[in-house]
Scaffold this active site. Structure first.
Site, PDB file in Angstrom:
ATOM      1  CE1 TYR B 178       0.881  -0.411   4.518  1.00 34.51           C
ATOM      2  CE2 TYR B 178       0.458   1.933   4.173  1.00 34.51           C
ATOM      3  CZ  TYR B 178       0.980   0.898   4.940  1.00 34.51           C
ATOM      4  OH  TYR B 178       1.593   1.190   6.131  1.00 34.51           O
ATOM      5  CB  CYS B 179       1.717   3.869  -1.572  1.00 29.14           C
ATOM      6  SG  CYS B 179       0.699   3.694  -3.042  1.00 29.14           S
ATOM      7  NE  ARG B 180       3.380   9.852  -0.831  1.00 32.11           N
ATOM      8  CZ  ARG B 180       4.401   9.916  -1.690  1.00 32.11           C
ATOM      9  NH1 ARG B 180       4.170   9.830  -2.990  1.00 32.11           N
ATOM     10  NH2 ARG B 180       5.625  10.062  -1.263  1.00 32.11           N
TER      11      ARG B 180
END
Lengths: 221, 221
Positions: B178-180
């Site tokens: 996952y990220c932003r």
DNA sequence: GCTGTATTCAACGTTTTGGTTGAATGAAAG
DNA sequence: CTTTCATTCAACCAAAACGTTGAATACAGC
């Protein structure tokens, strides 16, 4: 050579298209009317007090942002909201505006001159009290908007007619007025007028679009 | 003599302020970084590849719209999101964009080159599977953002380091990156790289801000 | 005090947006 | 086929938004 934008930039650019569409008071007003139902261009132009050409251009901008749809209907072009999620966006905008923009706080406070008794009625409260026959539900929007969908059992008296038709309202029950949305001027004015005339009047917290969005029943007559 | 605007117009004007603030790709990108946590101006300027002066001006516009807050911290000015409801707005914007803007559909489709296996993992699925020890949760954001809050138990390998640190990842379990946010490029790239290296990799449906907004647990180390 | 660094401000030219006007298009009605 | 009406288009000017530049301010460390 053309500028090469990264996919990320391109996505932000597309989102910005939606943001920009919401970045002009005239377009927000048009969306407010469209949230009540289908409208033609000149219809909207009249309501928003804009020139027809200007209205058309604003509508095209909204369409390019995917916020409204247009369909031809004989001589007319009828515009509608393209997506109910827009109501969520607008609700979030209002929430942020009310919390963080002083001007908004002040404006809303000045509407609420009557203070105490004018605290709005939540939708679920109205549902319950209307079912028990304890209140009269009053729709103060124009007849055409009422015709396109309204709260079951609501009586329609457009604000301009309220003074002359005030005798139609029962004096023994509380009146809950609603209109286009939580910040719609119509029901504020209606409640002020009704209270001045001796009625026990309250505003519904939200307008018809929010009522519909919440999954509550709407009838077309 | 000054123009006199009706309260209704004034309210729309204020809302338009928020709309306009969301009407520029650079500002949306800044908000995306700010949703990860506090950042200084030059920090944001570097991330968004903007000049510092330009960044400062955009931030002031966001502040005037009530979307971000600023606080002085020694030599630095740290900006933060002013309101979590902004995440709801951005989510609604993305939803509308994806449904109604062809360019967006195309861009997202071209990210999802791997099709089938790359369908994103919903947050509650990840919660369950992580609890049962079935997956490795991988945070591919920069270390500073990870430090300001991340999913409990997540391993942090910033995307740029992924190639060199790929050996740290267990080969026997699925990896969920996952990220932003739902449209952040980092995790798309990470998943593509991991799959190319033979891993069973998936993307989390949303990023950390949405995870936090959903009330799911976040830790700071 | 002075120096270095982070941020903001002011002024400038460029680009984009907003609104008007008058002409063009599309459909309905005679 | 012409007329009529709703809508859109094209051209135009005015206003606002963008981004840059270089100067000003604010703070930390000396």
């Amino acid at each position: 050579m053309a500028k090469t934008a990264s996919p990320k930039q391109q996505l932000f650019e597309q989102l910005a298209l939606i943001g920009r569409a919401l970045g002009h008071s005239a377009r927000l007003e048009l969306l407010d009317y469209l949230a009540q139902g289908e409208h033609s261009v000149e219809d909207l132009a009249r309501a928003a007090r804009l020139s027809v050409a200007n209205t058309s251009k604003h509508l095209q901008q909204l369409r390019a942002a995917g916020l409204v749809d247009a369909r031809r209907d004989g001589k007319y072009v009828r515009y509608t909201l393209a997506d109910e999620r827009l109501l969520d966006m607008l609700a979030a905008m209002r929430g942020i505006a009310r919390t963080h923009l002083d001007t908004v706080r002040d404006l809303l406070a000045s509407y609420l001159q009557g203070r105490d008794g004018l605290e709005p009625v939540p939708a679920h409260d109205l549902m319950r009290r209307a079912r028990d026959g304890l209140v009269t539900v009053l729709d103060v929007r124009p007849a055409e908007e009422y015709a396109q969908g309204h709260i079951p059992g609501a009586l329609n008296i457009p604000l301009e007619r309220l003074r002359e038709r005030i005798a139609e309202l029962p004096v023994d029950r509380q009146i809950v007025a609603y209109c286009r949305g939580p910040w719609c001027v119509l029901s504020f004015d209606a409640v002020a007028g009704l209270r001045a005339a001796g009625f026990d009047a309250r505003r519904l917290e939200d307008g018809l679009p929010e009522w519909r969005r919440a999954g509550l029943p709407v009838v077309r007559e």
